[in-house]
Design a protein around this motif. Sequence first.
Motif, PDB file in Angstrom:
ATOM      1  N   LEU A  81       0.837  -0.960   0.039  1.00  0.00           N
ATOM      2  CA  LEU A  81      -0.136  -0.055   0.065  1.00  0.00           C
ATOM      3  C   LEU A  81       0.938   1.165  -0.066  1.00  0.00           C
ATOM      4  CD1 LEU A  81      -2.802   1.212   0.228  1.00  0.00           C
ATOM      5  CD2 LEU A  81      -2.562   1.051   2.735  1.00  0.00           C
ATOM      6  N   SER A  82       0.638   2.041  -0.923  1.00  0.00           N
ATOM      7  CA  SER A  82       1.274   3.570  -1.071  1.00  0.00           C
ATOM      8  C   SER A  82       0.252   4.321  -1.037  1.00  0.00           C
ATOM      9  CB  SER A  82       1.951   3.583  -2.337  1.00  0.00           C
ATOM     10  OG  SER A  82       2.620   4.859  -2.341  1.00  0.00           O
ATOM     11  N   ILE A  83       0.499   5.463  -0.048  1.00  0.00           N
ATOM     12  CA  ILE A  83      -0.349   6.700   0.227  1.00  0.00           C
ATOM     13  C   ILE A  83       0.290   8.007   0.056  1.00  0.00           C
ATOM     14  CG2 ILE A  83      -1.953   7.802   1.848  1.00  0.00           C
ATOM     15  CD1 ILE A  83      -2.430   5.091   2.889  1.00  0.00           C
ATOM     16  N   ALA A  84      -0.141   8.759  -1.083  1.00  0.00           N
ATOM     17  CA  ALA A  84       0.480   9.980  -1.392  1.00  0.00           C
ATOM     18  C   ALA A  84      -0.632  11.142  -1.196  1.00  0.00           C
ATOM     19  CB  ALA A  84       0.951  10.260  -2.906  1.00  0.00           C
ATOM     20  N   TYR A  85      -0.438  12.031  -0.130  1.00  0.00           N
ATOM     21  CA  TYR A  85      -1.186  12.901   0.273  1.00  0.00           C
ATOM     22  C   TYR A  85      -0.751  14.625   0.451  1.00  0.00           C
ATOM     23  CZ  TYR A  85       1.011  12.326   4.812  1.00  0.00           C
ATOM     24  OH  TYR A  85       2.018  12.339   5.643  1.00  0.00           O
ATOM     25  N   LEU A  86      -1.702  15.474   0.454  1.00  0.00           N
ATOM     26  CA  LEU A  86      -1.103  16.901   0.443  1.00  0.00           C
ATOM     27  C   LEU A  86      -1.402  17.500   1.711  1.00  0.00           C
ATOM     28  CD1 LEU A  86      -0.240  19.252  -1.390  1.00  0.00           C
ATOM     29  CD2 LEU A  86      -2.542  19.524  -1.745  1.00  0.00           C
ATOM     30  N   SER A  87      -2.282  16.796   2.609  1.00  0.00           N
ATOM     31  CA  SER A  87      -2.619  17.409   3.958  1.00  0.00           C
ATOM     32  C   SER A  87      -2.949  16.270   4.700  1.00  0.00           C
ATOM     33  CB  SER A  87      -3.827  18.701   3.783  1.00  0.00           C
ATOM     34  OG  SER A  87      -5.042  17.958   3.341  1.00  0.00           O
ATOM     35  N   PRO A  88      -2.950  16.591   6.119  1.00  0.00           N
ATOM     36  CA  PRO A  88      -3.667  15.903   6.968  1.00  0.00           C
ATOM     37  C   PRO A  88      -5.043  15.525   6.663  1.00  0.00           C
ATOM     38  CG  PRO A  88      -2.182  17.264   8.193  1.00  0.00           C
ATOM     39  CD  PRO A  88      -2.561  17.802   6.777  1.00  0.00           C
ATOM     40  N   GLU A  89      -5.730  16.391   6.166  1.00  0.00           N
ATOM     41  CA  GLU A  89      -7.144  16.042   5.969  1.00  0.00           C
ATOM     42  C   GLU A  89      -7.294  14.970   4.774  1.00  0.00           C
ATOM     43  OE1 GLU A  89      -6.652  19.668   8.109  1.00  0.00           O
ATOM     44  OE2 GLU A  89      -5.851  18.975   6.149  1.00  0.00           O
ATOM     45  N   ALA A  90      -6.560  15.193   3.849  1.00  0.00           N
ATOM     46  CA  ALA A  90      -6.332  14.211   2.720  1.00  0.00           C
ATOM     47  C   ALA A  90      -6.137  12.896   3.099  1.00  0.00           C
ATOM     48  CB  ALA A  90      -5.385  14.799   1.490  1.00  0.00           C
ATOM     49  N   LEU A  91      -5.109  12.715   3.873  1.00  0.00           N
ATOM     50  CA  LEU A  91      -4.542  11.434   4.614  1.00  0.00           C
ATOM     51  C   LEU A  91      -5.560  11.008   5.396  1.00  0.00           C
ATOM     52  CD1 LEU A  91      -2.306   9.443   5.254  1.00  0.00           C
ATOM     53  CD2 LEU A  91      -1.680  10.714   7.182  1.00  0.00           C
ATOM     54  N   SER A  92      -6.555  11.702   6.128  1.00  0.00           N
ATOM     55  CA  SER A  92      -7.719  10.997   6.814  1.00  0.00           C
ATOM     56  C   SER A  92      -8.731  10.611   6.106  1.00  0.00           C
ATOM     57  CB  SER A  92      -8.173  12.117   7.954  1.00  0.00           C
ATOM     58  OG  SER A  92      -7.344  12.486   9.006  1.00  0.00           O
ATOM     59  N   GLY A  93      -8.963  11.386   4.734  1.00  0.00           N
ATOM     60  CA  GLY A  93      -9.769  10.758   3.996  1.00  0.00           C
ATOM     61  C   GLY A  93      -9.574   9.289   3.243  1.00  0.00           C
ATOM     62  N   MET A  94      -8.328   9.102   3.107  1.00  0.00           N
ATOM     63  CA  MET A  94      -7.887   7.885   2.453  1.00  0.00           C
ATOM     64  C   MET A  94      -7.748   6.812   3.421  1.00  0.00           C
ATOM     65  SD  MET A  94      -5.177   8.895  -0.802  1.00  0.00           S
ATOM     66  CE  MET A  94      -4.183   9.981   0.447  1.00  0.00           C
ATOM     67  N   LEU A  95      -7.604   7.176   4.788  1.00  0.00           N
ATOM     68  CA  LEU A  95      -7.399   6.172   5.604  1.00  0.00           C
ATOM     69  C   LEU A  95      -8.784   5.594   6.218  1.00  0.00           C
ATOM     70  CD1 LEU A  95      -4.318   7.449   7.944  1.00  0.00           C
ATOM     71  CD2 LEU A  95      -4.649   5.351   6.100  1.00  0.00           C
ATOM     72  N   ALA A  96      -9.960   6.643   6.038  1.00  0.00           N
ATOM     73  CA  ALA A  96     -11.071   6.170   6.648  1.00  0.00           C
ATOM     74  C   ALA A  96     -11.549   4.890   6.146  1.00  0.00           C
ATOM     75  CB  ALA A  96     -12.014   7.383   6.248  1.00  0.00           C
ATOM     76  N   PRO A  97     -11.540   4.276   5.051  1.00  0.00           N
ATOM     77  CA  PRO A  97     -11.977   2.970   4.536  1.00  0.00           C
ATOM     78  C   PRO A  97     -11.290   1.963   5.409  1.00  0.00           C
ATOM     79  CG  PRO A  97     -11.809   4.420   2.721  1.00  0.00           C
ATOM     80  CD  PRO A  97     -11.043   5.096   3.578  1.00  0.00           C
ATOM     81  N   PHE A  98     -10.322   2.170   5.849  1.00  0.00           N
ATOM     82  CA  PHE A  98      -9.451   1.050   6.614  1.00  0.00           C
ATOM     83  C   PHE A  98      -9.766   1.071   8.262  1.00  0.00           C
ATOM     84  CE2 PHE A  98      -6.995   2.270   2.807  1.00  0.00           C
ATOM     85  CZ  PHE A  98      -6.617   1.548   2.228  1.00  0.00           C
ATOM     86  N   GLU A  99     -10.517   2.054   8.350  1.00  0.00           N
ATOM     87  CA  GLU A  99     -10.603   1.984  10.000  1.00  0.00           C
ATOM     88  C   GLU A  99     -11.576   1.032  10.554  1.00  0.00           C
ATOM     89  OE1 GLU A  99     -12.658   5.864  11.013  1.00  0.00           O
ATOM     90  OE2 GLU A  99     -10.754   7.012  10.543  1.00  0.00           O
ATOM     91  N   GLY A 100     -10.944   0.120  11.449  1.00  0.00           N
ATOM     92  CA  GLY A 100     -11.854  -0.795  12.119  1.00  0.00           C
ATOM     93  C   GLY A 100     -11.497  -2.309  11.387  1.00  0.00           C
ATOM     94  N   VAL A 101     -10.676  -2.150  10.275  1.00  0.00           N
ATOM     95  CA  VAL A 101     -10.647  -3.438   9.375  1.00  0.00           C
ATOM     96  C   VAL A 101      -9.082  -3.812   9.355  1.00  0.00           C
ATOM     97  CG1 VAL A 101     -10.681  -4.270   6.979  1.00  0.00           C
ATOM     98  CG2 VAL A 101     -12.352  -2.392   7.702  1.00  0.00           C
ATOM     99  N   ALA A 102      -8.995  -5.136   9.749  1.00  0.00           N
ATOM    100  CA  ALA A 102      -7.913  -5.769   9.830  1.00  0.00           C
ATOM    101  C   ALA A 102      -7.223  -5.872   8.350  1.00  0.00           C
ATOM    102  CB  ALA A 102      -7.866  -7.080  10.549  1.00  0.00           C
ATOM    103  N   LEU A 103      -5.914  -5.755   8.292  1.00  0.00           N
ATOM    104  CA  LEU A 103      -5.043  -5.881   7.094  1.00  0.00           C
ATOM    105  C   LEU A 103      -4.423  -7.058   7.147  1.00  0.00           C
ATOM    106  CD1 LEU A 103      -5.851  -2.791   7.254  1.00  0.00           C
ATOM    107  CD2 LEU A 103      -4.824  -2.633   4.951  1.00  0.00           C
ATOM    108  N   PRO A 104      -4.691  -8.360   7.365  1.00  0.00           N
ATOM    109  CA  PRO A 104      -3.946  -9.448   7.711  1.00  0.00           C
ATOM    110  C   PRO A 104      -2.640  -9.825   6.668  1.00  0.00           C
ATOM    111  CG  PRO A 104      -5.932 -10.144   6.528  1.00  0.00           C
ATOM    112  CD  PRO A 104      -6.092  -8.784   6.926  1.00  0.00           C
ATOM    113  N   ARG A 105      -2.803  -9.292   5.179  1.00  0.00           N
ATOM    114  CA  ARG A 105      -1.716  -9.418   4.065  1.00  0.00           C
ATOM    115  C   ARG A 105      -0.752  -8.351   4.133  1.00  0.00           C
ATOM    116  NH1 ARG A 105      -4.709 -12.906  -0.589  1.00  0.00           N
ATOM    117  NH2 ARG A 105      -5.886 -14.237   0.268  1.00  0.00           N
ATOM    118  N   LEU A 106      -0.970  -7.449   4.698  1.00  0.00           N
ATOM    119  CA  LEU A 106      -0.375  -6.026   4.394  1.00  0.00           C
ATOM    120  C   LEU A 106       1.168  -6.111   5.005  1.00  0.00           C
ATOM    121  CD1 LEU A 106      -0.309  -3.307   3.042  1.00  0.00           C
ATOM    122  CD2 LEU A 106      -1.162  -2.408   5.338  1.00  0.00           C
TER     123      LEU A 106
END
Length: 442
Positions: A118-143
């Motif tokens: 997984l690679s995440i490129a962002y411009l602001s903390p708000e942009a980062l939060s928006g991209m991380l939102a779908p991952f909240e509360g979800v385990a990523l066992p293969r990452l």
Amino acid sequence: MERATSNHTPPILRLPNELIAEIAAAGLNEAARHHQVESPIPLSHVCQHFRRAILGTSALWTKITLDVYRNGSVNISRLYLERSATRELRVSLKAVFGDAEASSLLHLIPHIKRISWLSIAYLSPEALSGMLAPFEGVALPRLQHIEFDNYGDLDDRSTNLFSLDCPGISSLILSSCLHSGLPPHWLNNLTCLELKEGSSLVDEDEWDIFLDIQTQAPCLTHLHFDFNWSYGMDNRRISSKSLTHMHLLFPDESHEGVLDGLASCDTPALIHLTLHESHGDQISLLFNAPNHPETAQLVFPALSTLVFISVERYGCNKDPTDTENFEAIAAPPLLIFPSLSSLTLIGQCFTARILSETLGPESAPWPLLRTVTVRPLEGDVDEVYAALQEVVQWKRKRQEPLPAFRLSQNLFARGYWQEAGVDVELPDDREVLDLLALPAKH
């Protein structure tokens, strides 16, 4: 007599689907090596046979790039997710022109457990939060691998960088990111850590790195660290019994920069060391370290590959005729690097002197050195060529084995090598990119 002609059309050669898939995979890998766009879509347009083979090969659709500000990116990512079936995914998320809407990523949620890279490129903390939102509360066992790349203000701390639930994470790359520390569950299995473009994992005012990597990341084997924002190495220490590969960038042209950065290392298992943006006068100080009381104990017992590399990104304004700051090298650095078998000098000032003083007349034998790679500055080619000739003649006079020379094109093309019966090799330019491993931006 007229020659008989046939009206029959030669049969069309039909490649097996497996071979088509292998050809496509090789092409995508080659495009990636050249930092070009890698997509199986153009290959699916060759013909109907190719189309069926490409669309039916799920392994070709596992690299997904989703740019929330590029038209069609969401729809294309949906296509890749569908065609990749149940395979592991490499996902790149980008929001570098503003904030990201979490709704643009909702279609990823059913596939999150398949993500291994997984690679995440962002411009602001708000942009980062928006991209991380779908991952909240979800385990990523293969990452296993994750990258964070901040295109915004370095002073903006991203406090939720490490909120992902990924117990198997082993590789982490940060570019222009500040954070106050990694949580313990991220550190336990970490084998690769890259801190680039001023990234830091400690307090902003200290500009420090791990005080003891061995304690905090006991499995770490690869470390890449940029000293862009570091104010020296006083009271700092890179200590690790497991570290095997290290890449350090020193943009500061001060003579002591490289030597100070290494003098506090305790890495007995290190086998590969790259010093990026080093200079020839710094190399002379390093090679003479046993002659100075403060660095007399510096030693890398297992190191077999040593790379000094500099590129036009910073340039070199040192005058090669000015020897005031170049300390004559007394002998090959066998006390520091007793196991060294490969030496690389790319874009280094004083390259001719380094070669002459370590391998030429009056130099001590360097018995384990097997490979020397040389790519000099444009203005130094003739001087380096003469130094290499001198090394060849001197080694043969003393009946010592010659190391294998891997030379730049402007050295490789010289006629002396064939006349003297010297085997030389022309390395691939892509090797330099691999050595640098620079981020695409900045």
